[in-house]
Design a protein around this motif. Structure first.
Motif, PDB file in Angstrom:
ATOM      1  N   SER A  81       0.868  -1.179   0.000  1.00 52.23           N
ATOM      2  CA  SER A  81       0.000   0.000   0.000  1.00 52.23           C
ATOM      3  C   SER A  81       0.901   1.224   0.000  1.00 52.23           C
ATOM      4  CB  SER A  81      -0.892  -0.019   1.246  1.00 52.23           C
ATOM      5  OG  SER A  81      -1.692   1.154   1.299  1.00 52.23           O
ATOM      6  N   ILE A  82       0.958   1.915  -1.129  1.00 54.93           N
ATOM      7  CA  ILE A  82       1.938   2.999  -1.316  1.00 54.93           C
ATOM      8  C   ILE A  82       1.481   4.266  -0.603  1.00 54.93           C
ATOM      9  CG2 ILE A  82       3.165   4.394  -3.021  1.00 54.93           C
ATOM     10  CD1 ILE A  82       2.647   2.139  -5.033  1.00 54.93           C
ATOM     11  N   THR A  83       2.368   4.821   0.203  1.00 53.88           N
ATOM     12  CA  THR A  83       2.069   6.066   0.923  1.00 53.88           C
ATOM     13  C   THR A  83       2.941   7.228   0.465  1.00 53.88           C
ATOM     14  OG1 THR A  83       3.609   5.461   2.701  1.00 53.88           O
ATOM     15  CG2 THR A  83       1.293   4.822   2.976  1.00 53.88           C
ATOM     16  N   HIS A  84       4.196   6.938   0.082  1.00 53.48           N
ATOM     17  CA  HIS A  84       5.143   7.977  -0.318  1.00 53.48           C
ATOM     18  C   HIS A  84       6.015   7.476  -1.466  1.00 53.48           C
ATOM     19  CE1 HIS A  84       4.168   8.916   3.877  1.00 53.48           C
ATOM     20  NE2 HIS A  84       4.547  10.177   3.658  1.00 53.48           N
ATOM     21  N   VAL A  85       6.565   8.408  -2.217  1.00 59.57           N
ATOM     22  CA  VAL A  85       7.619   8.106  -3.191  1.00 59.57           C
ATOM     23  C   VAL A  85       8.734   9.127  -3.023  1.00 59.57           C
ATOM     24  CG1 VAL A  85       6.057   7.039  -4.865  1.00 59.57           C
ATOM     25  CG2 VAL A  85       6.547   9.503  -5.014  1.00 59.57           C
ATOM     26  N   THR A  86       9.934   8.745  -3.449  1.00 59.81           N
ATOM     27  CA  THR A  86      11.099   9.627  -3.356  1.00 59.81           C
ATOM     28  C   THR A  86      11.764   9.745  -4.708  1.00 59.81           C
ATOM     29  OG1 THR A  86      11.528   9.090  -1.033  1.00 59.81           O
ATOM     30  CG2 THR A  86      13.369   9.967  -2.302  1.00 59.81           C
ATOM     31  N   ILE A  87      12.060  10.979  -5.112  1.00 55.47           N
ATOM     32  CA  ILE A  87      12.835  11.251  -6.323  1.00 55.47           C
ATOM     33  C   ILE A  87      14.202  11.776  -5.895  1.00 55.47           C
ATOM     34  CG2 ILE A  87      13.044  12.711  -8.388  1.00 55.47           C
ATOM     35  CD1 ILE A  87      10.903  10.731  -8.804  1.00 55.47           C
ATOM     36  N   GLY A  88      15.254  11.252  -6.530  1.00 54.60           N
ATOM     37  CA  GLY A  88      16.604  11.706  -6.213  1.00 54.60           C
ATOM     38  C   GLY A  88      17.307  12.285  -7.430  1.00 54.60           C
ATOM     39  N   HIS A  89      18.009  13.407  -7.217  1.00 56.51           N
ATOM     40  CA  HIS A  89      18.810  14.051  -8.267  1.00 56.51           C
ATOM     41  C   HIS A  89      19.940  14.808  -7.585  1.00 56.51           C
ATOM     42  CE1 HIS A  89      19.966  16.610 -11.664  1.00 56.51           C
ATOM     43  NE2 HIS A  89      19.290  15.771 -12.455  1.00 56.51           N
ATOM     44  N   ILE A  90      21.069  14.948  -8.266  1.00 51.72           N
ATOM     45  CA  ILE A  90      22.177  15.692  -7.665  1.00 51.72           C
ATOM     46  C   ILE A  90      21.759  17.140  -7.406  1.00 51.72           C
ATOM     47  CG2 ILE A  90      23.976  14.257  -8.687  1.00 51.72           C
ATOM     48  CD1 ILE A  90      24.414  16.558 -10.739  1.00 51.72           C
ATOM     49  N   ALA A  91      22.433  17.773  -6.434  1.00 49.33           N
ATOM     50  CA  ALA A  91      22.174  19.174  -6.120  1.00 49.33           C
ATOM     51  C   ALA A  91      22.896  20.082  -7.125  1.00 49.33           C
ATOM     52  CB  ALA A  91      22.648  19.487  -4.707  1.00 49.33           C
ATOM     53  N   LYS A  92      22.473  21.339  -7.171  1.00 49.54           N
ATOM     54  CA  LYS A  92      23.123  22.314  -8.062  1.00 49.54           C
ATOM     55  C   LYS A  92      24.610  22.425  -7.770  1.00 49.54           C
ATOM     56  CE  LYS A  92      19.502  25.588  -9.416  1.00 49.54           C
ATOM     57  NZ  LYS A  92      19.058  27.008  -9.323  1.00 49.54           N
ATOM     58  N   SER A  93      24.954  22.351  -6.482  1.00 52.10           N
ATOM     59  CA  SER A  93      26.357  22.502  -6.082  1.00 52.10           C
ATOM     60  C   SER A  93      27.228  21.369  -6.620  1.00 52.10           C
ATOM     61  CB  SER A  93      26.464  22.561  -4.561  1.00 52.10           C
ATOM     62  OG  SER A  93      25.909  21.395  -3.970  1.00 52.10           O
ATOM     63  N   GLN A  94      26.623  20.228  -6.967  1.00 47.32           N
ATOM     64  CA  GLN A  94      27.371  19.095  -7.510  1.00 47.32           C
ATOM     65  C   GLN A  94      27.512  19.158  -9.028  1.00 47.32           C
ATOM     66  OE1 GLN A  94      24.709  16.217  -5.128  1.00 47.32           O
ATOM     67  NE2 GLN A  94      26.595  15.060  -5.415  1.00 47.32           N
ATOM     68  N   SER A  95      26.682  19.959  -9.659  1.00 49.21           N
ATOM     69  CA  SER A  95      26.672  20.000 -11.122  1.00 49.21           C
ATOM     70  C   SER A  95      27.857  20.809 -11.648  1.00 49.21           C
ATOM     71  CB  SER A  95      25.362  20.636 -11.616  1.00 49.21           C
ATOM     72  OG  SER A  95      25.418  20.859 -13.011  1.00 49.21           O
ATOM     73  N   PRO A  96      28.586  20.309 -12.645  1.00 49.40           N
ATOM     74  CA  PRO A  96      29.699  21.061 -13.235  1.00 49.40           C
ATOM     75  C   PRO A  96      29.253  22.398 -13.832  1.00 49.40           C
ATOM     76  CG  PRO A  96      29.789  18.759 -13.904  1.00 49.40           C
ATOM     77  CD  PRO A  96      28.462  18.961 -13.225  1.00 49.40           C
ATOM     78  N   HIS A  97      27.999  22.463 -14.297  1.00 47.89           N
ATOM     79  CA  HIS A  97      27.478  23.679 -14.933  1.00 47.89           C
ATOM     80  C   HIS A  97      26.775  24.604 -13.936  1.00 47.89           C
ATOM     81  CE1 HIS A  97      28.453  21.867 -18.786  1.00 47.89           C
ATOM     82  NE2 HIS A  97      27.756  20.796 -18.446  1.00 47.89           N
ATOM     83  N   GLU A 131      11.398  19.965  -6.667  1.00 46.22           N
ATOM     84  CA  GLU A 131      11.915  21.337  -6.630  1.00 46.22           C
ATOM     85  C   GLU A 131      13.423  21.348  -6.840  1.00 46.22           C
ATOM     86  OE1 GLU A 131      10.183  23.967  -6.561  1.00 46.22           O
ATOM     87  OE2 GLU A 131       8.211  23.199  -6.010  1.00 46.22           O
ATOM     88  N   GLN A 132      13.887  22.126  -7.816  1.00 44.88           N
ATOM     89  CA  GLN A 132      15.319  22.162  -8.102  1.00 44.88           C
ATOM     90  C   GLN A 132      16.121  22.858  -7.006  1.00 44.88           C
ATOM     91  OE1 GLN A 132      16.595  24.449 -11.469  1.00 44.88           O
ATOM     92  NE2 GLN A 132      15.050  26.038 -11.206  1.00 44.88           N
ATOM     93  N   GLU A 133      15.463  23.665  -6.168  1.00 48.96           N
ATOM     94  CA  GLU A 133      16.155  24.329  -5.067  1.00 48.96           C
ATOM     95  C   GLU A 133      16.097  23.503  -3.784  1.00 48.96           C
ATOM     96  OE1 GLU A 133      17.902  26.886  -5.598  1.00 48.96           O
ATOM     97  OE2 GLU A 133      17.155  27.471  -7.574  1.00 48.96           O
ATOM     98  N   GLY A 134      15.463  22.351  -3.839  1.00 51.22           N
ATOM     99  CA  GLY A 134      15.327  21.522  -2.648  1.00 51.22           C
ATOM    100  C   GLY A 134      16.524  20.622  -2.421  1.00 51.22           C
ATOM    101  N   THR A 135      16.366  19.670  -1.500  1.00 51.35           N
ATOM    102  CA  THR A 135      17.419  18.714  -1.210  1.00 51.35           C
ATOM    103  C   THR A 135      17.505  17.686  -2.336  1.00 51.35           C
ATOM    104  OG1 THR A 135      15.847  17.369   0.043  1.00 51.35           O
ATOM    105  CG2 THR A 135      17.124  18.990   1.272  1.00 51.35           C
ATOM    106  N   PRO A 136      18.632  16.975  -2.462  1.00 50.96           N
ATOM    107  CA  PRO A 136      18.753  15.978  -3.533  1.00 50.96           C
ATOM    108  C   PRO A 136      17.666  14.907  -3.483  1.00 50.96           C
ATOM    109  CG  PRO A 136      20.904  16.480  -2.627  1.00 50.96           C
ATOM    110  CD  PRO A 136      19.917  17.176  -1.749  1.00 50.96           C
ATOM    111  N   TYR A 137      17.395  14.383  -2.295  1.00 50.86           N
ATOM    112  CA  TYR A 137      16.309  13.410  -2.136  1.00 50.86           C
ATOM    113  C   TYR A 137      15.072  14.137  -1.625  1.00 50.86           C
ATOM    114  CZ  TYR A 137      19.438   9.408  -2.720  1.00 50.86           C
ATOM    115  OH  TYR A 137      20.301   8.482  -3.233  1.00 50.86           O
ATOM    116  N   GLN A 138      13.983  14.048  -2.379  1.00 49.35           N
ATOM    117  CA  GLN A 138      12.733  14.682  -1.969  1.00 49.35           C
ATOM    118  C   GLN A 138      11.638  13.624  -1.909  1.00 49.35           C
ATOM    119  OE1 GLN A 138      11.858  18.283  -4.244  1.00 49.35           O
ATOM    120  NE2 GLN A 138      14.049  18.714  -4.450  1.00 49.35           N
ATOM    121  N   THR A 139      11.019  13.493  -0.731  1.00 47.09           N
ATOM    122  CA  THR A 139       9.996  12.489  -0.497  1.00 47.09           C
ATOM    123  C   THR A 139       8.617  13.135  -0.510  1.00 47.09           C
ATOM    124  OG1 THR A 139      11.540  11.158   0.807  1.00 47.09           O
ATOM    125  CG2 THR A 139       9.193  10.700   1.096  1.00 47.09           C
ATOM    126  N   PHE A 140       7.684  12.506  -1.201  1.00 45.64           N
ATOM    127  CA  PHE A 140       6.344  13.062  -1.398  1.00 45.64           C
ATOM    128  C   PHE A 140       5.284  12.094  -0.872  1.00 45.64           C
ATOM    129  CE2 PHE A 140       9.251  14.383  -4.684  1.00 45.64           C
ATOM    130  CZ  PHE A 140       9.080  15.759  -4.766  1.00 45.64           C
TER     131      PHE A 140
END
Length: 271
Positions: free
Chosen positions: A171-187, A218-227
């Motif tokens: 029974s699904i209650t939450h999901v998490t999306i992960g992406h590197i932070a801006k500070s980690q990006s070469p660009h 949110e791109q300004e949020g933490t790398p892992y965001q749980t919804f």
């Protein structure tokens, strides 16, 4: 000179002396009055100066305290952000889309992996491309705690989907999306990060998908965001799913590709 004249002269001299003494006394009184006035004025000046000094000190103290309070609040916010980055909520709850636990990607039902055609020039390049197809998708469900630039699944454009067979019916209650932070990006930006996405649940792979929610990373949020998902249940097992589809509907501005570093599914096992 007669006796009367002597008496008159004595009275005159005594009168002059008395008048002079009165003038001296009046002058002394005036002088004391002037001194008292000067002292009172000086005292008022000193008191006013001390009052203004204390008032100024109090105002400066209040301003300093306000600035310190603001700095403390900023430090607390920064500490919370650091805590979320060090121990995200996603790491503290069970993940039913974890490959090492039995979850797997359904490659035939998922979007194609992005691979620039200019990189496919030789037979060896084509072999590497085919080998990378399945491996890249699996990165999203391997549950890495640390995210590193480039270690993601990328698909062409800003729309794509990933279908996963979960490790357990849940029974699904939450999901998490992960992406590197801006500070980690070469660009210095993460325009390839997912933006709006929807989550669907399926009991069987050939059944109709049930939409569980549409959310925004949110791109300004933490790398892992749980919804949290607003799952509605009308009977005991309505919200129990074995398959999940992640539909990414937009990213933050990259027109060539979108990168998904991690996808996690959280919930409760049916009783």
């Amino acid at each position: 000179m007669s006796h009367g004249d002597h008496h008159h002269l004595a009275d005159s001299v005594f009168g002059d002396r008395e008048s002079s003494n009165r003038d001296i006394q009046i002058g002394a009184v005036r002088a004391r009055s002037e001194e008292r006035r000067t002292f009172d004025l000086s005292l008022k000046t000193v008191v006013t100066f001390l009052f203004l000094l204390l008032l100024g000190f109090g105002i400066m103290h209040c301003i300093s305290a306000f600035i310190q309070l603001k700095e403390v609040r900023e430090d607390v916010r920064a500490l919370k952000r650091q805590m979320c980055m060090v121990v995200p909520l996603a790491h503290a709850t069970p993940n039913f889309a974890l490959e090492s636990q039995g979850a797997r990607v359904l490659h035939d039902l998922s979007s194609e992996t992005y691979f620039p055609q200019e990189n496919v020039k030789t037979l060896w390049d084509r072999i590497c491309y085919w080998l990378n197809l399945s491996k890249a998708r699996r990165r999203a469900i391997q549950g890495h705690s640390l995210l590193h630039p480039g270690q993601c699944w990328a698909f062409s454009g800003d729309r794509g989907h990933l279908v996963i067979s979960l490790s357990h019916p849940v029974s699904i209650t939450h999901v998490t999306i992960g992406h590197i932070a801006k500070s980690q990006s070469p660009h210095g930006d993460i325009r390839s990060a997912p933006r709006e996405f929807s989550v669907y649940g399926m009991k069987n792979i050939d059944e109709e998908e049930i939409k569980l929610g549409t959310l925004v990373y949110e791109q300004e949020g933490t790398p892992y965001q749980t919804f949290e998902l607003p799952v509605s249940t009308t009977n005991a097992d309505k919200g129990v799913f074995r398959y999940v589809k992640l539909e990414i509907e937009s990213n933050w501005g990259n027109t060539d590709y979108t990168c998904l570093y991690s996808f996690r599914v959280h919930g409760e096992l049916p009783t």
